[in-house]
Design an enzyme around this catalytic site. Structure first.
Site, PDB file in Angstrom:
ATOM      1  N   ASP A 144      -0.417  -0.730  17.965  1.00  0.00           N
ATOM      2  CA  ASP A 144      -0.024   0.218  16.921  1.00  0.00           C
ATOM      3  C   ASP A 144      -0.125   1.661  17.448  1.00  0.00           C
ATOM      4  O   ASP A 144       0.802   2.455  17.281  1.00  0.00           O
ATOM      5  CB  ASP A 144      -0.918   0.031  15.685  1.00  0.00           C
ATOM      6  CG  ASP A 144      -0.558   0.993  14.564  1.00  0.00           C
ATOM      7  OD1 ASP A 144       0.414   0.721  13.837  1.00  0.00           O
ATOM      8  OD2 ASP A 144      -1.226   2.038  14.434  1.00  0.00           O
TER       9      ASP A 144
ATOM     10  N   LYS B 260       2.961   4.488  18.230  1.00  0.00           N
ATOM     11  CA  LYS B 260       2.954   5.875  17.733  1.00  0.00           C
ATOM     12  C   LYS B 260       3.059   6.850  18.901  1.00  0.00           C
ATOM     13  O   LYS B 260       3.731   7.876  18.809  1.00  0.00           O
ATOM     14  CB  LYS B 260       1.677   6.120  16.916  1.00  0.00           C
ATOM     15  CG  LYS B 260       1.674   5.348  15.603  1.00  0.00           C
ATOM     16  CD  LYS B 260       0.284   5.304  15.001  1.00  0.00           C
ATOM     17  CE  LYS B 260       0.281   4.607  13.656  1.00  0.00           C
ATOM     18  NZ  LYS B 260      -1.068   4.275  13.183  1.00  0.00           N
TER      19      LYS B 260
ATOM     20  N   LYS C 136       6.506   2.155  11.789  1.00  0.00           N
ATOM     21  CA  LYS C 136       6.478   2.553  13.214  1.00  0.00           C
ATOM     22  C   LYS C 136       6.873   1.416  14.149  1.00  0.00           C
ATOM     23  O   LYS C 136       7.416   1.675  15.229  1.00  0.00           O
ATOM     24  CB  LYS C 136       5.109   3.125  13.600  1.00  0.00           C
ATOM     25  CG  LYS C 136       3.937   2.191  13.430  1.00  0.00           C
ATOM     26  CD  LYS C 136       3.206   2.452  12.141  1.00  0.00           C
ATOM     27  CE  LYS C 136       2.242   1.336  11.842  1.00  0.00           C
ATOM     28  NZ  LYS C 136       1.189   1.669  10.933  1.00  0.00           N
TER      29      LYS C 136
ATOM     30  N   THR D 127       0.829  -1.212   0.000  1.00  0.00           N
ATOM     31  CA  THR D 127       0.000   0.000   0.000  1.00  0.00           C
ATOM     32  C   THR D 127       0.864   1.262   0.000  1.00  0.00           C
ATOM     33  O   THR D 127       0.685   2.157  -0.839  1.00  0.00           O
ATOM     34  CB  THR D 127      -0.905   0.001   1.260  1.00  0.00           C
ATOM     35  OG1 THR D 127      -1.679  -1.192   1.262  1.00  0.00           O
ATOM     36  CG2 THR D 127      -1.829   1.199   1.273  1.00  0.00           C
TER      37      THR D 127
ATOM     38  N   GLY E 203      -0.388   8.817   9.901  1.00  0.00           N
ATOM     39  CA  GLY E 203      -0.555   8.808   8.444  1.00  0.00           C
ATOM     40  C   GLY E 203      -0.255  10.144   7.792  1.00  0.00           C
ATOM     41  O   GLY E 203       0.877  10.614   7.793  1.00  0.00           O
TER      42      GLY E 203
ATOM     43  N   GLU F  25       7.819  11.140   9.301  1.00  0.00           N
ATOM     44  CA  GLU F  25       6.463  11.689   9.438  1.00  0.00           C
ATOM     45  C   GLU F  25       5.397  10.598   9.306  1.00  0.00           C
ATOM     46  O   GLU F  25       4.393  10.595  10.025  1.00  0.00           O
ATOM     47  CB  GLU F  25       6.247  12.767   8.356  1.00  0.00           C
ATOM     48  CG  GLU F  25       4.947  13.509   8.444  1.00  0.00           C
ATOM     49  CD  GLU F  25       4.839  14.353   9.721  1.00  0.00           C
ATOM     50  OE1 GLU F  25       5.536  15.354   9.816  1.00  0.00           O
ATOM     51  OE2 GLU F  25       4.050  13.979  10.616  1.00  0.00           O
TER      52      GLU F  25
HETATM   53  P1  NAP Z   1       1.911  -3.993   2.884  1.00  0.00           P
HETATM   54  O1  NAP Z   1       0.841  -3.521   1.976  1.00  0.00           O
HETATM   55  O2  NAP Z   1       1.774  -5.279   3.598  1.00  0.00           O
HETATM   56  O3  NAP Z   1       3.266  -3.987   2.038  1.00  0.00           O
HETATM   57  C1  NAP Z   1       4.476  -4.369   2.576  1.00  0.00           C
HETATM   58  C2  NAP Z   1       5.514  -4.461   1.471  1.00  0.00           C
HETATM   59  O4  NAP Z   1       6.775  -4.760   2.038  1.00  0.00           O
HETATM   60  C3  NAP Z   1       5.220  -5.528   0.435  1.00  0.00           C
HETATM   61  O5  NAP Z   1       5.577  -5.064  -0.843  1.00  0.00           O
HETATM   62  C4  NAP Z   1       6.141  -6.680   0.845  1.00  0.00           C
HETATM   63  O6  NAP Z   1       6.562  -7.470  -0.243  1.00  0.00           O
HETATM   64  C5  NAP Z   1       7.315  -5.919   1.405  1.00  0.00           C
HETATM   65  N1  NAP Z   1       8.035  -6.636   2.456  1.00  0.00           N
HETATM   66  C6  NAP Z   1       7.577  -7.026   3.665  1.00  0.00           C
HETATM   67  N2  NAP Z   1       8.554  -7.617   4.363  1.00  0.00           N
HETATM   68  C7  NAP Z   1       9.649  -7.610   3.569  1.00  0.00           C
HETATM   69  C8  NAP Z   1      10.975  -8.080   3.706  1.00  0.00           C
HETATM   70  N3  NAP Z   1      11.376  -8.706   4.823  1.00  0.00           N
HETATM   71  N4  NAP Z   1      11.842  -7.894   2.693  1.00  0.00           N
HETATM   72  C9  NAP Z   1      11.439  -7.272   1.570  1.00  0.00           C
HETATM   73  N5  NAP Z   1      10.192  -6.808   1.370  1.00  0.00           N
HETATM   74  C10 NAP Z   1       9.326  -6.973   2.353  1.00  0.00           C
HETATM   75  O7  NAP Z   1       2.192  -2.912   4.013  1.00  0.00           O
HETATM   76  P2  NAP Z   1       1.866  -1.356   3.956  1.00  0.00           P
HETATM   77  O8  NAP Z   1       0.489  -1.127   4.404  1.00  0.00           O
HETATM   78  O9  NAP Z   1       2.341  -0.803   2.666  1.00  0.00           O
HETATM   79  O10 NAP Z   1       2.797  -0.836   5.134  1.00  0.00           O
HETATM   80  C11 NAP Z   1       4.190  -0.728   4.983  1.00  0.00           C
HETATM   81  C12 NAP Z   1       4.790  -0.130   6.245  1.00  0.00           C
HETATM   82  O11 NAP Z   1       4.244   1.168   6.443  1.00  0.00           O
HETATM   83  C13 NAP Z   1       4.463  -0.907   7.524  1.00  0.00           C
HETATM   84  O12 NAP Z   1       5.559  -0.823   8.383  1.00  0.00           O
HETATM   85  C14 NAP Z   1       3.259  -0.177   8.073  1.00  0.00           C
HETATM   86  O13 NAP Z   1       3.141  -0.329   9.462  1.00  0.00           O
HETATM   87  C15 NAP Z   1       3.564   1.243   7.696  1.00  0.00           C
HETATM   88  N6  NAP Z   1       2.404   2.125   7.510  1.00  0.00           N
HETATM   89  C16 NAP Z   1       1.318   1.724   6.816  1.00  0.00           C
HETATM   90  C17 NAP Z   1       0.281   2.608   6.581  1.00  0.00           C
HETATM   91  C18 NAP Z   1      -0.939   2.228   5.800  1.00  0.00           C
HETATM   92  O14 NAP Z   1      -1.877   3.035   5.732  1.00  0.00           O
HETATM   93  N7  NAP Z   1      -1.011   1.058   5.203  1.00  0.00           N
HETATM   94  C19 NAP Z   1       0.357   3.907   7.071  1.00  0.00           C
HETATM   95  C20 NAP Z   1       1.502   4.304   7.790  1.00  0.00           C
HETATM   96  C21 NAP Z   1       2.521   3.405   7.985  1.00  0.00           C
HETATM   97  P3  NAP Z   1       5.526  -8.346  -1.120  1.00  0.00           P
HETATM   98  O15 NAP Z   1       4.695  -7.314  -1.854  1.00  0.00           O
HETATM   99  O16 NAP Z   1       6.343  -9.147  -2.018  1.00  0.00           O
HETATM  100  O17 NAP Z   1       4.725  -9.127  -0.125  1.00  0.00           O
HETATM  101  N1  HSE Z   2      -2.635   0.352  10.335  1.00  0.00           N
HETATM  102  C1  HSE Z   2      -2.334   1.720  10.634  1.00  0.00           C
HETATM  103  C2  HSE Z   2      -3.606   2.421  11.076  1.00  0.00           C
HETATM  104  C3  HSE Z   2      -1.748   2.396   9.433  1.00  0.00           C
HETATM  105  O1  HSE Z   2      -4.688   1.887  10.824  1.00  0.00           O
HETATM  106  O2  HSE Z   2      -3.532   3.484  11.698  1.00  0.00           O
HETATM  107  C4  HSE Z   2      -1.261   3.803   9.697  1.00  0.00           C
HETATM  108  O3  HSE Z   2      -0.169   3.802  10.559  1.00  0.00           O
END
Ligand code: NAP
Ligand code: HSE
Length: 328
Positions: free
Chosen positions: A200, A204, A104, A13, A133, A128
């Site tokens: 989570d 934060k 985080k 994402t 978010g 940030e």
């Molecule tokens: P996600 O959709 O599950 O994507 C994670 C990505 O990281 C995927 O492309 C995955 O590869 C790759 N990955 C995971 N572990 C890996 C490893 N050991 N080596 C190489 N690649 C790896 O997660 P996301 O929602 O984008 O979130 C990513 C990070 O941002 C997390 O730490 C999350 O807590 C943080 N975050 C998320 C949001 C949100 O709204 N989603 C907001 C703020 C922060 P594959 O695609 O091949 O599986």
């Molecule tokens: N899973 C987290 C949330 C993503 O719902 O707040 C943003 O850090």
């Protein structure tokens, strides 16, 4: 125009959001920074997964390919969990690359060490996106600290929890159904245990505590509960009494420097600032010596809000680098 060569670690994402914004806003970002940014590599776990096209970009599952590329300047990190993210960013910093992270779970634990390492190496860390978010809370706290003192931080810090509570109240759907929708929309983590269990929001809160107070509370001393025990019946009963459930994380520093806080579901009435915060939105109230209460509200999760926070970190870092050039 000079070029910044960047890698994106993780292409789910958030990683995809960064890539999309860098392309969709290419011209504006170039105008603002005076640099063109080129994504040269993307690290994923599974290179066979179907993804949006990224022409000319190396997509690999081996971090050594990323670091073997010549002239890397910047690493965006959006993978999951403490490791290997910490090791990758530590290596990136030791190679002299600026880093920007959304992770985080990693940053709450290893943020202080990475910041120390970055200071010694003379590189920048953007974080940030680790907290709230798209809400620019990190930038705001940093700016406030120059001339003010924060006493208390209170926030809705998990978008998934707020989305679920809102859905249950407005659409009378079950907890399970609301969580499923949060997952489809990319708000929830791949494993949503920490979203709904409070961890989570807790992490934060610790990132904010470190920034605002220069230290974190002893993790064991903060009572932490999630929304996973809140039933549809309780949400609807509360509504009939003019109350709403909010998942609130808060931390206070007293005059002697002691930290106290809590994380958990709270019932609020119509006069509470969090009463009207619905959906995936996060909201944070900062109580300071000179401002009284400052409230920031906005989308707390999702592809574009989070990607935008990271691209803004990049723009900020370029600004810092330019100022350094001028002053040298
Ligand atoms: P996600 O959709 O599950 O994507 C994670 C990505 O990281 C995927 O492309 C995955 O590869 C790759 N990955 C995971 N572990 C890996 C490893 N050991 N080596 C190489 N690649 C790896 O997660 P996301 O929602 O984008 O979130 C990513 C990070 O941002 C997390 O730490 C999350 O807590 C943080 N975050 C998320 C949001 C949100 O709204 N989603 C907001 C703020 C922060 P594959 O695609 O091949 O599986
Ligand atoms: N899973 C987290 C949330 C993503 O719902 O707040 C943003 O850090």
């Amino acid at each position: 125009m000079p070029t910044i060569r960047a890698a994106i670690l993780g292409f789910g994402t958030v990683g995809e959001g960064i890539y999309r914004i860098l392309n969709e806003r290419k011209k504006e970002i170039e105008e603002q920074t005076g640099y063109t940014i080129e994504v040269v590599s993307i690290l994923v776990r599974d290179t066979k997964k179907e993804r949006i096209p990224t022409p000319g970009v190396l997509v690999t599952d081996d971090i050594r390919d990323v670091f073997a590329q010549p002239q890397l300047d910047l690493v965006f990190e959006a993978i999951v969990g403490e490791e290997p993210a910490y090791a990758y960013l530590s290596e990136a910093i030791s190679k002299g690359y600026d880093v920007i992270t959304a992770n985080k779970a990693m940053f709450a634990v290893h943020g202080p060490a990475l910041l120390d390492q970055a200071q010694i190496a003379g590189v920048e860390i953007g974080f940030e996106a680790t907290t709230a978010g798209g809400v620019p809370i990190i930038r705001t706290v940093k700016n406030l600290l120059a001339g003010d003192r924060i006493q208390k931080i209170q926030g809705i810090l998990n978008g998934t929890s707020n989305f679920i509570l809102t859905k249950m109240r407005q659409d009378e759907v079950s907890f399970k159904e609301a969580l499923k929708e949060a997952q489809v929309l990319g708000y929830a983590e791949a494993d949503p245990t920490d979203d709904i269990g409070g961890k989570d929001a807790f992490r934060k809160l610790m990132i904010l505590s470190q920034l605002a107070f220069g230290k974190q509370a002893d993790w064991e001393t903060i009572e932490m509960r999630g929304i996973d025990q809140v039933t549809l019946e309780e949400v609807l009963d509360a509504g009939r009494c003019g109350l709403r459930y909010r998942h609130i994380a808060e931390i206070t520093i007293d005059e002697t420097g002691n930290l106290s806080g809590s994380v958990g579901p709270v019932l609020v009435g119509a006069s509470h600032p969090f009463y009207g915060i619905d959906g995936v939105d996060n909201s944070i109230i900062l109580n300071t010596d000179y401002l009284g209460a400052l409230t920031l509200t906005g989308p707390g999760a999702g592809m574009y809000p989070t990607g935008n926070a990271m691209v803004n970190d990049y723009i900020q870092i370029i600004g810092t680098r330019k100022n350094e050039l001028i002053s040298n």
